[in-house]
Design a protein around this motif. Structure first.
Motif, PDB file in Angstrom:
ATOM      1  N   UNK A 181      -8.885   0.980  -2.913  1.00 48.00           N
ATOM      2  CA  UNK A 181      -9.503   1.008  -4.234  1.00 48.00           C
ATOM      3  C   UNK A 181     -10.716   1.910  -4.303  1.00 48.00           C
ATOM      4  N   UNK A 182     -11.369   1.869  -5.434  1.00 49.92           N
ATOM      5  CA  UNK A 182     -12.539   2.712  -5.677  1.00 49.92           C
ATOM      6  C   UNK A 182     -13.794   2.146  -5.025  1.00 49.92           C
ATOM      7  N   UNK A 183     -13.801   0.823  -4.807  1.00 52.69           N
ATOM      8  CA  UNK A 183     -14.930   0.184  -4.149  1.00 52.69           C
ATOM      9  C   UNK A 183     -14.584  -0.083  -2.698  1.00 52.69           C
ATOM     10  N   UNK A 184     -15.554  -0.073  -1.858  1.00 52.41           N
ATOM     11  CA  UNK A 184     -15.329  -0.346  -0.444  1.00 52.41           C
ATOM     12  C   UNK A 184     -14.728  -1.745  -0.276  1.00 52.41           C
TER      13      UNK A 184
ATOM     14  N   UNK B 294      -8.605  -3.451  -2.384  1.00 49.52           N
ATOM     15  CA  UNK B 294      -7.228  -3.076  -2.107  1.00 49.52           C
ATOM     16  C   UNK B 294      -6.358  -3.489  -3.293  1.00 49.52           C
ATOM     17  N   UNK B 295      -5.647  -2.536  -3.873  1.00 47.85           N
ATOM     18  CA  UNK B 295      -4.714  -2.817  -4.969  1.00 47.85           C
ATOM     19  C   UNK B 295      -3.333  -2.991  -4.348  1.00 47.85           C
ATOM     20  N   UNK B 296      -2.721  -4.168  -4.499  1.00 50.83           N
ATOM     21  CA  UNK B 296      -1.456  -4.445  -3.833  1.00 50.83           C
ATOM     22  C   UNK B 296      -0.274  -4.491  -4.789  1.00 50.83           C
ATOM     23  N   UNK B 297      -0.540  -4.658  -6.086  1.00 47.75           N
ATOM     24  CA  UNK B 297       0.507  -4.747  -7.095  1.00 47.75           C
ATOM     25  C   UNK B 297       0.172  -3.859  -8.280  1.00 47.75           C
TER      26      UNK B 297
END
Length: 192
Positions: free
Chosen positions: A65-68, A71-74
């Motif tokens: 993702x954009x932030x540390x 995580x985008x999973x879907x």
């Protein structure tokens, strides 16, 4: 939705996919997740080679993702082509997550397992990133509105692809766009 799934490498077609992907993973010193699979794990996915033949590969489940630490999973099937983060990857790099079944939790945090008599093939897509010292392939699962077998437990379900349509899903963008609105098959459900 779809934050965990089961990949049993000892069953049927999954065994063959696992063996093919494991050979590739060893070359990159990756470990493929088996049994209960979590986001950020390296997983078996099916994609197309340069000749558009379907082959097993290894991807990391989740887009950074954009932030540390994000995580985008879907991704939602309804909006995948309107989201700039997903649009190009969906159009160019579709894949399928083969699995034994997936897990979902209801509002009371009770865990349920959804499966079929055959492996499930979940629609997804991936992207290839150049890291400082390596190339990494990240993948994401597509979700859709639930059918009656899932709706009582959760408000989303994975977008399932029928086994005979895997090649079309991966290689034919027009087919894939149409499949985003497909009716999902009924599944077996068991409280875990």
């Amino acid at each position: 939705m779809c934050g965990r799934y089961l990949f049993d490498p000892a069953t049927g077609a999954l065994a063959a996919y696992y063996q093919e992907a494991a050979a590739k993973a060893r070359k990159k010193q990756q470990v493929i997740a088996v049994n209960e699979v979590f986001p950020s794990n390296h997983v078996v996915t099916l994609g197309a080679n340069r000749q558009q033949e379907i082959v097993s590969g290894v991807t990391k489940w989740g887009f950074t993702g954009f932030r540390k630490g994000h995580l985008m999973i879907n991704a939602r099937a309804e909006t995948v082509e309107t989201k700039k983060t997903f649009q190009a990857s969906f159009q160019q790099f579709r894949c399928v997550f083969p699995m034994s079944g997936f897990y979902e939790w209801n509002h009371d945090k009770e865990k349920y397992y959804f499966s079929s008599n055959d492996p499930l093939y979940v629609a997804g897509f991936y992207r290839i990133l150049q890291r400082e010292d390596r190339i990494e392939t990240e993948s994401i699962i597509l979700t859709t509105n639930p059918n009656d077998s899932v709706a009582a437990i959760h408000d989303r379900m994975p977008l399932l692809v029928d086994q005979p349509h895997i090649t079309s899903w991966i290689n034919d963008l027009s087919f894939a766009r149409h499949w985003l609105q497909a009716d999902m098959p009924m599944l077996q459900v068991a409280k875990v």
